[in-house]
Design an enzyme around this catalytic site. Structure first.
Site, PDB file in Angstrom:
ATOM      1  N   CYS A  60       0.821  -1.219   0.000  1.00 26.68           N
ATOM      2  CA  CYS A  60       0.000   0.000   0.000  1.00 26.68           C
ATOM      3  C   CYS A  60       0.852   1.266   0.000  1.00 26.68           C
ATOM      4  O   CYS A  60       1.676   1.456   0.897  1.00 26.68           O
ATOM      5  CB  CYS A  60      -0.913  -0.016   1.230  1.00 26.68           C
ATOM      6  SG  CYS A  60      -1.798   1.535   1.493  1.00 26.68           S
ATOM      7  N   TYR A 191      -5.462   5.973  -8.853  1.00 28.00           N
ATOM      8  CA  TYR A 191      -6.665   5.243  -8.442  1.00 28.00           C
ATOM      9  C   TYR A 191      -7.892   5.770  -9.183  1.00 28.00           C
ATOM     10  O   TYR A 191      -8.796   4.994  -9.524  1.00 28.00           O
ATOM     11  CB  TYR A 191      -6.876   5.364  -6.928  1.00 28.00           C
ATOM     12  CG  TYR A 191      -5.914   4.547  -6.119  1.00 28.00           C
ATOM     13  CD1 TYR A 191      -6.214   3.240  -5.743  1.00 28.00           C
ATOM     14  CD2 TYR A 191      -4.681   5.072  -5.730  1.00 28.00           C
ATOM     15  CE1 TYR A 191      -5.329   2.483  -4.997  1.00 28.00           C
ATOM     16  CE2 TYR A 191      -3.787   4.322  -4.986  1.00 28.00           C
ATOM     17  CZ  TYR A 191      -4.110   3.033  -4.624  1.00 28.00           C
ATOM     18  OH  TYR A 191      -3.230   2.279  -3.889  1.00 28.00           O
TER      19      TYR A 191
END
Length: 321
Positions: A60, A191
């Site tokens: 992440c 994203y």
């Protein structure tokens, strides 16, 4: 919305809209709570070495920031580290890397256990990084942008003697504006490309992403780091996206105008940081690829993880500085 990876975070126009951070407590020397106490009336937890645990995932980018800053500031022995598995299923982040599948300090199998212990009614997505109080098992914060800034400012008494100043007071106005642009167009922009469910939303995110990367490349053509000749928080935030670009975002999120390796200034800058102590050794390309390609089944339903790209270039001379 049909076809959305995270339907609760997708707008009617098909754009990805990231959920807000639920837990925003802060560890600070200004807390009025006694040692071992909980948050004071302003949500400030007492500053104590060895009390808090940083839960992260190697895959992440948001959690990776905290891992890098913790290392750069010399806080490794002050804040312990818990690592979740890169594969997240419907139950969320799990401590499958630990013996018997339980975090050895917190004693939980899923990060969601700590979320629900803090707020039994929590229904949002469980995210990393999370700073957890080991005395109560409660989440102090999952507010990733504030967390790293606090490590630089509120935790100063525990910094290593030679720790860098990652958030210099005199540079903060310019840095804050720059980091906001990087967040909107790059960190979250990839994203917004990958999780878009309409062509219009994707096109808008793609255009903004590469316009910002072009501008950053121009900025870095004349200076070693984003703010000059020293590494700052801004560099950490950009690095965690750049290091994932070719292995995940270029293909998986359709950010494919160019690879990072085809943008000479940004590629040299990213290698410069990768080869700096505190950066490269915290990168796990295997975890990164397995997380992205094996957990977003709306984007990659086969869950096949690509064997490429060639990663040998990361250790080649960068020619900067």
């Amino acid at each position: 919305m049909a076809g959305a990876q995270f339907s609760a975070e997708t707008s009617g126009g098909g754009a990805f809209v990231r959920q807000p951070n639920r837990f925003t407590g802060r560890v600070t020397p200004h807390s009025t709570s006694p040692e071992g106490g909980g948050p004071d009336e302003q949500g400030r937890w007492p500053l104590e070495a060895g009390r808090y645990r940083l839960v992260w995932c190697r895959a992440c980018p948001w959690a990776h920031r905290a891992r890098i800053v913790r290392s750069l500031l010399g806080l490794d022995e002050v804040i312990s580290l818990g690592t979740v598995d890169p594969i997240r299923d419907e139950r969320g982040w799990r401590f499958a890397l630990d013996p018997d599948g339980f975090d050895p300090v917190l004693g939980i199998g899923f990060l969601s256990d700590a979320y629900l212990a803090t707020d039994p009614d929590y229904t949002g997505r469980v995210t990393v990084p999370a700073l957890v109080d080991t005395l109560t098992g409660r989440i102090v914060t999952n507010d990733y942008p504030q967390l790293t800034l606090d490590l630089s400012t509120e935790w100063r008494r525990f910094h290593a003697p030679d720790a860098p100043d990652l958030y210099p007071v005199e540079l903060r106005p310019e840095m804050d504006a720059l980091m906001a642009e990087i967040h909107r167009d790059v960190n979250n922009g990839v994203y917004r490309c990958g999780f878009a469910t309409s062509q219009e939303a994707y096109d808008e995110a793609f255009t903004a992403l590469f316009a910002r990367l072009d501008a950053l490349g121009e900025r870095l053509a004349g200076r070693r780091y984003l703010m000059g000749d020293a590494i700052t928080e801004a560099d950490v935030r950009l690095f965690t996206t750049l290091v994932r670009f070719d292995v995940a975002y270029h293909g998986h999120f359709k950010c494919n105008r160019q690879k990072l390796t085809e943008m000479p200034v940004l590629w040299a800058y990213a290698r410069d940081l990768f080869q700096t102590p505190g950066f490269g050794e915290t990168v796990d390309f295997d975890h990164i690829k397995r997380h992205y390609y094996a957990t977003h089944d709306m984007i990659n339903p086969t869950r096949i993880v690509p064997l490429g790209p060639d990663l040998s270039g990361w250790t080649t001379p960068h020619g900067r500085g």
